[in-house]
Scaffold this motif. Structure first.
Motif, PDB file in Angstrom:
ATOM      1  N   ALA A 153       0.819  -1.010  -0.088  1.00 45.15           N
ATOM      2  CA  ALA A 153      -0.123  -0.088  -0.048  1.00 45.15           C
ATOM      3  C   ALA A 153       0.851   1.210   0.038  1.00 45.15           C
ATOM      4  CB  ALA A 153      -1.003   0.066   1.128  1.00 45.15           C
ATOM      5  N   SER A 154       0.540   2.193  -0.562  1.00 42.45           N
ATOM      6  CA  SER A 154       1.167   3.384  -1.109  1.00 42.45           C
ATOM      7  C   SER A 154       0.222   4.670  -0.415  1.00 42.45           C
ATOM      8  CB  SER A 154       1.545   3.723  -2.293  1.00 42.45           C
ATOM      9  OG  SER A 154       0.652   3.712  -3.023  1.00 42.45           O
TER      10      SER A 154
ATOM     11  N   ASN B  96       1.051   8.005   5.837  1.00 42.08           N
ATOM     12  CA  ASN B  96       0.906   8.129   4.368  1.00 42.08           C
ATOM     13  C   ASN B  96       0.240   6.836   3.830  1.00 42.08           C
ATOM     14  OD1 ASN B  96       2.093  10.508   3.821  1.00 42.08           O
ATOM     15  ND2 ASN B  96       4.130   9.782   4.300  1.00 42.08           N
ATOM     16  N   LYS B  97      -0.445   6.293   4.780  1.00 44.47           N
ATOM     17  CA  LYS B  97      -1.336   4.777   4.209  1.00 44.47           C
ATOM     18  C   LYS B  97      -2.629   4.968   4.071  1.00 44.47           C
ATOM     19  CE  LYS B  97      -0.955   0.151   4.925  1.00 44.47           C
ATOM     20  NZ  LYS B  97      -0.373  -1.083   5.922  1.00 44.47           N
TER      21      LYS B  97
ATOM     22  N   PHE C 176      -7.665   3.976   1.227  1.00 43.33           N
ATOM     23  CA  PHE C 176      -6.299   3.549   0.935  1.00 43.33           C
ATOM     24  C   PHE C 176      -5.752   2.962  -0.329  1.00 43.33           C
ATOM     25  CE2 PHE C 176      -8.791   0.088   2.734  1.00 43.33           C
ATOM     26  CZ  PHE C 176      -8.579  -0.627   2.051  1.00 43.33           C
TER      27      PHE C 176
END
Length: 567
Positions: free
Chosen positions: A22-23, A172-173, A226
């Motif tokens: 995940a980014s 940041n996810k 997400f």
């Protein structure tokens, strides 16, 4: 074994949440935000942009949009764009980047004033903001104070909305947002008639009475999102969606109240694929009948939407939807993201209602966009071939429209023309429980069915802070005759029709309505507006005196779209 829908949604969410690839993920730009007008213009200018070109399903991902607009801004600075931005477009781009500062990497937010106490309004679009590597947060107040008058016996009309909206990211996810307002309003008579018929405030649903002819209600929305992998965005929210490029949508609009949904967006190559699972409120008797409040019946709505960028200027969309009665639970077969819903429905022996649709968008000459939708609620070949017979089973809807920006080279003067045609009994099923409604309100067009409608909208931004909008709408609709279902009210079962043939748009008691409005908004500071608007509406039922309404209001609005009743 069947399980209830929310548990399986949560299970799917956990799977994707802990995906190690995940980014960074953001929330979504709220529907009705002023940014959409700029994004429409940029979509037409760029023609087949890999991000801005996929406009069928809204709201848009804030991160993706911001990064793309930032790239356009950098290209404009270098003089490398194949088109010329107006000075107002450049201003609006800077405002968009400042409002979405957390994703505008390298952009210096514009400031129109000093921060308050060194804490508040460090960025123009954020009362309070936190910006750390692992946590970002934006908090803003919400306010809409409008006051006016209507000549239909209502007297004073008003809107009193106060609340808060916040958004952010964790690590940041995970992206998140929440929106909560407390509302009191008194509306013109035709809106109160809608509330009386449907036991629901337009766009909100549940309400309590407030003073004389007024309503009191909460509007609560929120969600998390997400990025599960490079090509997959997941959103789990209680909010609204909109499918289409028009002012109206014949597939799914934001007219009804909020609902719970899981949205899985897949973007790869020239494809954008949306898989949406939603929980809606089915038909229920008005509380006024017995004064008792009970748990409302639930339905489940599933949608697939595939968008394909065929050429640089042409985008095609393919849509399917099914509404299932929730009394039997959620059928796990519908979790398959790449299956044809109708085949599942037949295998299960389901009584749900399926719709399919096609839509297209063509950007021409960097100033014009042509768009349209075709919805097929039922298709009987022999009756389509003999369309003039007016068989009730011909339940289809058609939209055609055009957007023309910088009309006659007048900068930031935009025109939109649209026509909608919906045949009788469209959106209805034989059980009435699985009609395309939510909380006693249409999920697509607010008029329901059995109508044709013509719309003209002019938007003009002669000064970066001044927004002018004029609308003219006309529709012809066939109403029920002496309690007989003529196909306009989509809360009924189509089995209550009086016959099989002779149904055309306007069949029943014809009503003609014209709606004209003009609105002006001056942006004092970022997302804070002074509003002034006036509306004239005529409504004439055959052989009855015309019911004409004029109303106006002035007010103050902060971080919220205008409250409108365009029906």
């Amino acid at each position: 074994m069947q399980r209830h829908f929310p548990y399986w949604l949560f299970f799917l969410f956990l799977i994707f949440f802990f995906t190690p690839t995940a980014s960074a993920q953001s929330d979504y730009i709220d529907l009705g935000n002023k940014q959409y007008q700029l994004l429409d213009r940029l979509d037409i200018r760029t023609q087949g942009d890999s991000i801005l070109g996929f406009t069928f399903v809204k709201p848009y991902n804030r991160k993706n949009i911001t990064e793309r607009v930032l790239w356009i801004d950098s290209m404009a600075t270098k003089g490398s764009l194949p088109f010329v931005l107006t000075s107002t477009d450049k201003y609006n781009i800077q405002r968009l980047l400042s409002n979405n500062w957390e994703w505008a990497t390298g952009h210096t937010p514009i400031t129109s004033r000093k921060s308050l106490f060194g804490v508040f309004y460090k960025n123009p679009g954020a009362l309070y903001a936190v910006n750390t590597p692992d946590f970002k947060l934006v908090i803003n107040p919400v306010m809409n104070l409008q006051y006016g008058s209507a000549n239909d016996g209502t007297g004073s009309i008003f809107q009193n909305t106060r609340g808060v909206v916040l958004r952010g990211t964790i690590g940041n996810k995970l992206g998140f947002y929440t929106y909560l307002t407390d509302n009191q309003e008194r509306d013109p008579g035709y809106v109160r008639d809608f509330v009386a018929r449907n036991d629901a405030v337009p766009g909100a649903g549940f309400y309590k009475y407030y003073n004389r002819n007024g309503y009191d209600y909460f509007d609560a929305r929120g969600g998390i999102s997400f990025n599960a992998a490079k090509y997959f965005d997941i959103q789990f929210a209680y909010d609204k969606l909109f499918i289409g490029n028009g002012f109206r949508s014949l597939f799914l609009s934001d007219f009804s109240s909020n609902y719970l949904y899981l949205r899985i967006s897949t973007r790869i190559w020239k494809f954008d694929y949306e898989n949406i699972l939603a929980q809606t409120i089915g038909p229920f008797p008005p509380y006024g009948m017995d004064g008792k409040r009970e748990i409302r019946p639930q339905n489940y709505m599933m949608m697939h939407h595939l968008s394909l960028q065929v050429t640089k200027w042409l985008n095609l969309g393919f849509y399917e939807n099914i509404m299932e009665n929730g009394k039997n639970g959620f059928h796990l077969s519908y979790l398959n993201p790449v299956i044809f819903y109708r085949s599942i429905e037949q295998q299960l022996g389901s009584v749900g209602k399926a719709n399919v649709g096609f839509e297209a968008k063509a950007n021409v000459a960097k100033t014009v966009q042509l768009y349209g939708q075709l919805l097929i609620n039922e298709f009987v070949t022999k009756e389509v071939l003999h369309y003039s017979r007016g068989n009730y089973a011909n339940k289809q809807a058609l939209q055609i429209g055009m957007k023309y920006i910088d009309v006659l080279q007048v900068k930031n003067l935009d025109l939109q023309l649209e026509a909608n045609f919906v045949r009788p009994y469209t959106y209805t099923n034989y059980d009435s429980v699985t009609n395309l409604t939510h909380y006693r309100q249409p999920l697509a067009h607010p008029l329901g069915a059995n109508f044709r409608e013509y719309i003209g909208i002019a938007r003009y931004q002669p000064h970066p802070r001044l927004y002018l909008t004029g609308k003219v709408m006309y529709h012809l609709q066939g109403l029920d005759s002496a309690g007989v279902n003529m196909g306009g009210d989509i809360s009924h079962s189509y089995t209550t029709r009086p016959r099989d043939y002779g149904f055309y748009i306007g069949t029943g008691i014809p009503v003609r309505s014209t709606f004209a409005s003009i609105a002006a908004s001056w942006e004092l500071i970022e997302n804070v507006f002074l509003d002034c608007n006036a509306t004239y509406r005529t409504y004439r039922v055959k052989d009855q005196p015309a019911n004409n309404t004029f109303f106006y209001s002035v007010g103050f609005r902060m971080n919220i779209r205008p409250r409108e009743f365009n029906f």
